[in-house]
Write a protein that holds these residues in place. Structure first.
Motif, PDB file in Angstrom:
ATOM      1  N   PHE A  49       0.937  -1.155   0.098  1.00 23.59           N
ATOM      2  CA  PHE A  49      -0.205   0.066  -0.189  1.00 23.59           C
ATOM      3  C   PHE A  49       1.300   0.945   0.004  1.00 23.59           C
ATOM      4  N   SER A  50       0.839   2.489  -1.030  1.00 18.26           N
ATOM      5  CA  SER A  50       1.808   3.212  -1.096  1.00 18.26           C
ATOM      6  C   SER A  50       1.115   3.947   0.012  1.00 18.26           C
ATOM      7  N   ASN A  51      -0.193   4.154   0.093  1.00 14.63           N
ATOM      8  CA  ASN A  51      -1.010   5.179   0.701  1.00 14.63           C
ATOM      9  C   ASN A  51      -1.671   4.935   1.961  1.00 14.63           C
ATOM     10  N   LEU A  52      -1.981   5.045   2.951  1.00 17.28           N
ATOM     11  CA  LEU A  52      -2.448   4.311   4.110  1.00 17.28           C
ATOM     12  C   LEU A  52      -2.505   5.283   4.961  1.00 17.28           C
ATOM     13  N   VAL A  53      -4.151   5.899   5.544  1.00 19.86           N
ATOM     14  CA  VAL A  53      -4.712   6.800   6.035  1.00 19.86           C
ATOM     15  C   VAL A  53      -5.561   6.237   7.192  1.00 19.86           C
ATOM     16  N   ALA A  54      -5.564   6.491   8.474  1.00 14.56           N
ATOM     17  CA  ALA A  54      -7.062   5.742   9.749  1.00 14.56           C
ATOM     18  C   ALA A  54      -7.292   7.136   9.906  1.00 14.56           C
ATOM     19  N   ILE A  55      -8.475   7.025  10.305  1.00 16.86           N
ATOM     20  CA  ILE A  55      -9.657   7.864  10.954  1.00 16.86           C
ATOM     21  C   ILE A  55     -10.352   7.665  11.580  1.00 16.86           C
ATOM     22  N   PRO A  56     -10.449   8.836  12.722  1.00 16.83           N
ATOM     23  CA  PRO A  56     -11.220   7.670  13.810  1.00 16.83           C
ATOM     24  C   PRO A  56     -12.492   8.216  13.060  1.00 16.83           C
ATOM     25  N   MET A  57     -13.744   6.880  12.953  1.00 15.24           N
ATOM     26  CA  MET A  57     -14.770   7.868  13.420  1.00 15.24           C
ATOM     27  C   MET A  57     -16.060   6.886  13.553  1.00 15.24           C
ATOM     28  N   SER A  58     -17.339   8.001  13.736  1.00 18.78           N
ATOM     29  CA  SER A  58     -18.802   7.223  13.516  1.00 18.78           C
ATOM     30  C   SER A  58     -19.491   6.967  12.781  1.00 18.78           C
ATOM     31  N   ALA A  59     -20.099   6.423  12.342  1.00 23.12           N
ATOM     32  CA  ALA A  59     -20.777   6.655  10.453  1.00 23.12           C
ATOM     33  C   ALA A  59     -22.023   7.037  10.845  1.00 23.12           C
ATOM     34  N   ARG A  60     -22.258   6.335  12.253  1.00 22.98           N
ATOM     35  CA  ARG A  60     -23.380   6.182  13.230  1.00 22.98           C
ATOM     36  C   ARG A  60     -23.872   7.453  13.764  1.00 22.98           C
ATOM     37  N   PHE A  61     -23.173   8.513  13.983  1.00 23.91           N
ATOM     38  CA  PHE A  61     -23.539   9.751  14.294  1.00 23.91           C
ATOM     39  C   PHE A  61     -22.373  10.813  13.322  1.00 23.91           C
ATOM     40  N   GLY A  62     -21.759  10.649  12.644  1.00 23.99           N
ATOM     41  CA  GLY A  62     -21.683  11.213  11.507  1.00 23.99           C
ATOM     42  C   GLY A  62     -19.825  12.162  12.360  1.00 23.99           C
ATOM     43  N   ASP A  63     -20.028  11.311  12.806  1.00 24.54           N
ATOM     44  CA  ASP A  63     -17.727  12.258  13.016  1.00 24.54           C
ATOM     45  C   ASP A  63     -17.217  11.799  12.399  1.00 24.54           C
ATOM     46  N   ASN A  64     -16.494  13.008  11.610  1.00 21.41           N
ATOM     47  CA  ASN A  64     -15.044  12.818  10.652  1.00 21.41           C
ATOM     48  C   ASN A  64     -15.530  11.975   9.749  1.00 21.41           C
ATOM     49  N   VAL A  65     -16.803  12.225   9.636  1.00 19.42           N
ATOM     50  CA  VAL A  65     -16.918  11.499   8.159  1.00 19.42           C
ATOM     51  C   VAL A  65     -17.140  12.382   7.100  1.00 19.42           C
ATOM     52  N   ILE A  66     -18.273  14.238   7.256  1.00 21.26           N
ATOM     53  CA  ILE A  66     -18.139  14.923   6.388  1.00 21.26           C
ATOM     54  C   ILE A  66     -17.697  15.978   7.311  1.00 21.26           C
ATOM     55  N   GLU A  67     -17.795  16.248   8.307  1.00 24.54           N
ATOM     56  CA  GLU A  67     -17.069  17.246   9.295  1.00 24.54           C
ATOM     57  C   GLU A  67     -16.088  16.438  10.295  1.00 24.54           C
ATOM     58  N   GLU A  68     -15.589  17.529  10.977  1.00 23.96           N
ATOM     59  CA  GLU A  68     -14.443  17.565  11.827  1.00 23.96           C
ATOM     60  C   GLU A  68     -14.694  17.384  12.648  1.00 23.96           C
ATOM     61  N   SER A  69     -14.679  16.446  13.829  1.00 26.26           N
ATOM     62  CA  SER A  69     -15.909  15.558  15.018  1.00 26.26           C
ATOM     63  C   SER A  69     -15.605  17.033  16.147  1.00 26.26           C
TER      64      SER A  69
END
Lengths: 320, 631
Positions: free
Chosen positions: B191-211
């Motif tokens: 993998f040349s590019n690996l980005v890890a993001i903490p999120m909550s799909a159910r509540f929308g954290d870091n999905v579109i808006e910064e949490s």
């Protein structure tokens, strides 16, 4: 690897201005993908047919078929499964199109259904669709022994469509098993079938409704005039605007057709297709309207909401 | 985008739409990690849902939802009835959406191991994989499996979505160890590019808006990363390849070769070469319905007219003379097996590479890969959803590139010859040099000459049937009769061959296939010597009998089904084998715990009940006379 060491066009990373990959534009890419699919079918199947339902998607699909084989004609016939309840303008357009392009058009009507007097008003939309579309389609495919049939369905139309393969396998009795579809990798399509089995092919799988309209506009593809807004005789039933297309439309007490400025986003049997109020009487107008649309096109289709998972059920039974 | 209401803005707006780049990505990971929910959330928050879809969703959520009255976003993508009932994803759903910056096609993939093949389907056309992990559970077997398969299918960009962080109180010290564990596992996956993001799909954290709940996280939100990640593959800068799909010949004046340019570019006047034959010509026209083109780039579907009459048909690959693909009938590849019936080395399958379909066998299974540890394990067969590294031998040479360089000319599907199911997906690693250097030795004396002096046409009489059906008895009689007629014969008997040539083979499915392959090859040599060969073998599988048939020339293989019901065979039991099999002393005994697939269209069927073997033998001799094998 070594055999590319002497490639004629090495990637010139050293130069000041790196040439960006000139990719195809969005519509060109969709067009090329569809042409690839259509050619694959013509090359691999013994007896393919293109389902032609006269709507905008069929018009686009047909246009793509013309492009795929140019300067040859598409090496397969068109098939229209006529429920006898299509808008009159659709039938006119269908016959004009086949004549203009010099294509072989087959029209199939389920005579048995006709004899039984099946119609959308008395039989209900569900039985009418089952007999005059699904059964009729199966009759036509069996009669001619078609081993592949193109359909203009798109994945963005409906949830069960979103799950369907581009090359969708059907058993000898035309049924679809959505839980056990063939894996489909890259653009390497498995076209192998045993006798009696068939494949439904969806070249427009990855198009959206908006793509279709933009392409119609860009390529100047003829479409049925019903898509453009015009004053038409309308009755409103349960919030759906039904156009009174001929004298077979039975009016309830107190129902009186009134002239309203409407157009259709999707076309089917006239008693089962709701119009929308619109003033869009040009392609530009339609596309502009599309950008601001808040409802999906199939909202006007009465047959989709008959029952739970309605489309999937019909598809399993052999509907397109 | 809703403010576009004026016609004069339309043209500009459409041009912008046309110019947007496309990102194809998939969402994968284990069951219940929230893949479908994430897609639903993304569409919902970016206001890309139609009103009628939204109201249907609200209704569905009350009925099928698993979120206690709240909107259950998974129901947006789980479109099949079985999926909604069971609350799982079975097959890939494709969704299309666009933001102001980019267009997206997302393949929402199932998490269950049994549907891995559907995940591979989604991955094959994607540039980026979103691998979801439930923050409470961490890296699971399915996480590793999906990461590995994504890597195998050539995906180089990964988003590690650590989901459900709301359920672990948005803690950094839960997030970080998971990321570290995954990175350790994935370090060799390319993998040349690996980005890890903490999120909550159910509540929308870091999905579109910064949490506001993860102040310790400074990276991009999910959507902003998708909108900006650079996945350009520069396909147009690679060598020109066009697999020919269809020869376009409307009249005598036009002969074109239609296909999709899968890599590189081609210009009018360019020299092109047919990869397999090496024949060269010049591009005279690039014909399309919109007029001739000067140049076509990767992705375009075109029709090429060449300056010379060159023999080209479907399955050929047109390429540039200075950067040609490999041409070989043997190559090494990774295979992901997708069928319930296991992959058997030696069995014949069909292989489709680009537009070419050829019969092929797995000549060797070098190892299979443990998806948990990526260790190489010794194996004889591959089961459903297993990955192996194999050598493949095709019945004729094909043109290909390594998959790492070209997905279109380096990827192939394996098709089962009987069910026509897509049995596997393969990624070519490299051609085996041996294939290009071992040439056929041309002989001056040939089969025709050898059989002519014997006054016969050579053939293989292949007797198949259950143990104890009477194959060997009848075959013996037939051979005696032929010898009495002065014909030249040879007998290959199942039991006898297993004492010598096939002494090293057992009775597993894989060994049975190899058993038949060797006997087929041996029979072929005798046929080449002009003999009439009698083969008496149980040979229980249709595909191996078919493989033996295809080793020979059309008409040379005569399949004789000795049709004796198993009850009768068990009664006869001349060698006492059924007795032992029933007692469990013999494993994998045909008819008892291993299947027998009777021929669908045998050349001769010999029922043996109440019919003396003598009559059956005479019927075979009669057949050979009628068909002109003996005169």
């Amino acid at each position: 690897m070594q055999q590319f060491a002497g490639a004629a066009r090495p990637q010139e990373f050293g130069v000041a201005e790196v040439e960006r990959d000139p990719h195809l534009s969005h519509l060109k890419r969709l067009e090329a993908e569809s042409i690839h699919i259509i050619r694959e079918v013509a090359a691999e199947f013994r007896n393919p047919v293109m389902l032609y339902s006269i709507g905008k998607d069929s018009s686009v699909m047909l246009h793509l078929a013309l492009k795929a084989f140019y300067p040859s004609k598409p090496p397969f016939p068109l098939l229209h499964v006529d429920t006898t309840w299509k808008f009159r303008e659709m039938i006119q357009f269908r016959d004009d199109t086949a004549k203009r392009l010099g294509l072989n058009l087959l029209v199939h009507i389920n005579q048995e259904g006709l004899t039984r007097g099946i119609n959308p008003f008395d039989s209900g939309s569900s039985l009418h669709t089952q007999v005059m579309k699904t059964e009729s389609l199966k009759q036509a495919l069996d009669k001619h022994g078609f081993d592949a049939a193109f359909g203009g369905a798109r994945r963005d139309e409906e949830k069960s469509r979103a799950k369907e393969r581009v090359f969708s396998f059907r058993t000898a009795s035309h049924t679809w098993d959505p839980k056990n579809q063939r894996p489909e990798l890259w653009r390497t399509y498995n076209t192998r079938i045993n006798k009696g089995e068939s494949i439904r092919v969806f070249p427009l799988s990855n198009w959206t409704e908006l793509d279709v309209w933009q392409y119609v506009m860009k390529e100047n593809i003829p479409i049925v005039p019903l898509y453009f807004a015009k004053q038409r005789p309308i009755v409103e039933r349960d919030g759906t605007l039904i156009m009174v297309d001929d004298e077979r439309m039975k009016l309830a007490d107190g129902e009186q057709p009134e002239m309203r400025m409407v157009r259709f986003r999707t076309l089917g049997c006239y008693p089962l297709t709701g119009a929308i109020e619109s003033t869009a009487d040009t392609l530009e107008g339609i596309v502009t309207e599309m950008f601001t649309a808040r409802t999906s096109e199939r909202q006007g289709r009465l047959i989709d909401s008959d029952e739970k998972a309605s489309m999937e059920k019909k598809k399993r039974e052999g509907y397109f | 985008m809703n403010d576009i209401t004026l016609h004069r803005d339309l043209a500009k707006f459409l041009a912008e739409q046309e110019g947007k780049s496309l990102l194809r990505f998939l969402t994968c990971g284990s069951v219940d990690d929230g893949k479908s929910t994430l897609i639903g959330r993304l569409l919902y928050d970016s206001k890309l849902l139609f009103d009628d879809h939204l109201s249907a969703l609200e209704k569905d959520s009350k009925k099928h939802g698993t979120t206690g009255g709240d909107i259950d976003f998974a129901l947006l993508v789980d479109g099949l009835e079985a999926e909604r009932e069971q609350g799982i994803t079975i097959d890939v759903a494709y969704r299309f959406f666009a933001t102001e910056k980019r267009r997206f096609i997302v393949a929402d993939c199932p998490g269950h191991e049994q549907y891995t093949r559907n995940m591979a389907t989604g991955a094959s056309n994607s540039e980026l994989a979103v691998i979801l992990i439930d923050a409470r559970k961490g890296v699971l077997t399915q996480t590793r499996r999906h990461a590995y398969i994504a890597s195998l299918l050539g995906i180089r960009h990964v988003v590690l979505a650590i989901n459900k962080v709301d359920l672990v109180d948005y803690k950094q010290k839960v997030f970080e160890p998971i990321v570290a564990e995954f990175k350790e596992f994935a370090k060799d996956l390319g993998f040349s590019n690996l980005v890890a993001i903490p999120m909550s799909a159910r509540f929308g954290d870091n999905v579109i808006e910064e949490s506001p709940n993860t102040p310790w996280y400074n990276g991009p939100t999910f959507l902003s990363h998708l909108e900006t990640v650079d996945v350009e593959t520069a396909l147009a800068a690679q060598p020109f390849r066009m697999p020919v799909q269809w020869v376009n010949r409307p009249n005598l004046d036009f002969r074109g070769f239609s296909g999709t340019v899968v890599s590189g570019r081609v210009r009018k006047g360019d020299k092109v070469v047919v990869a397999k034959s090496g024949r060269e010509s010049t591009v005279k026209r690039i014909a399309t319905m919109d007029g001739d083109l000067e140049e076509a780039v990767a992705g375009a579907a075109i029709t090429l007219c060449l300056a010379d009459e060159v023999d080209i048909s479907r399955g050929d690959v047109l390429c540039e003379p200075t950067a040609r693909p490999e041409v070989s009938d043997q190559f090494a590849a990774h295979v992901l097996w997708m069928m319930d019936d296991e992959m058997l080395p030696g069995r014949q399958y069909l292989l489709k590479v680009g537009t070419a379909t050829v019969p092929a066998t797995i000549s060797e299974l070098k190892h299979k890969v443990d998806v948990n540890t990526l260790e190489h394990l010794a194996a004889k067969t591959l089961g459903l959803n297993e990955v192996g590294y194999v050598n493949i031998s095709t019945s004729r040479p094909i043109a290909f590139d390594p998959y790492a360089e070209n997905r279109d000319t380096g990827g192939f599907i394996v098709i089962d010859r009987f069910t026509n199911a897509t049995a596997g997906a393969g990624m070519i690693d490299f051609g085996l040099r041996r294939a290009t250097n071992v040439h056929w030795q041309a002989m001056t004396t040939n089969k025709r000459l050898r059989s002519a002096i014997k006054g016969q046409r050579p053939a293989v009489l292949w007797f198949t049937g259950l143990s104890g059906s009477g194959k060997s008895t009848i075959a013996n009689l037939v051979e005696q009769k032929l010898c009495n007629l002065g014909r030249h014969t040879y007998m290959l008997d199942g039991d006898n061959v297993r004492h010598g040539l096939n002494r090293d083979l057992g009775f597993t499915d894989a060994d049975r296939v190899e058993n038949i392959r060797r006997v087929g090859e041996a029979a072929k040599l005798f046929v080449d010597a002009g003999q009439i060969v009698l083969v008496s073998f149980i040979s229980p599988f249709r595909s191996e009998r078919r493989m033996a048939r295809e080793l020979l020339e059309p008409g040379e293989f005569i399949e004789i089904f000795v049709d004796t019901p198993i009850e009768v065979c068990m009664q006869r039991d001349p060698k006492g084998l059924y007795e032992k099999a029933k007692a469990g002393e013999i494993k994998n005994f045909t008819g008892i715990d291993s299947p027998y697939e009777p021929p669908e269209l045998a050349d001769i069927t010999l029922p043996t009940v109440e019919r003396p073997p003598e009559e059956s033998a005479e019927e075979v001799i009669e057949f050979l006379r009628e068909r002109g094998f003996i005169f």
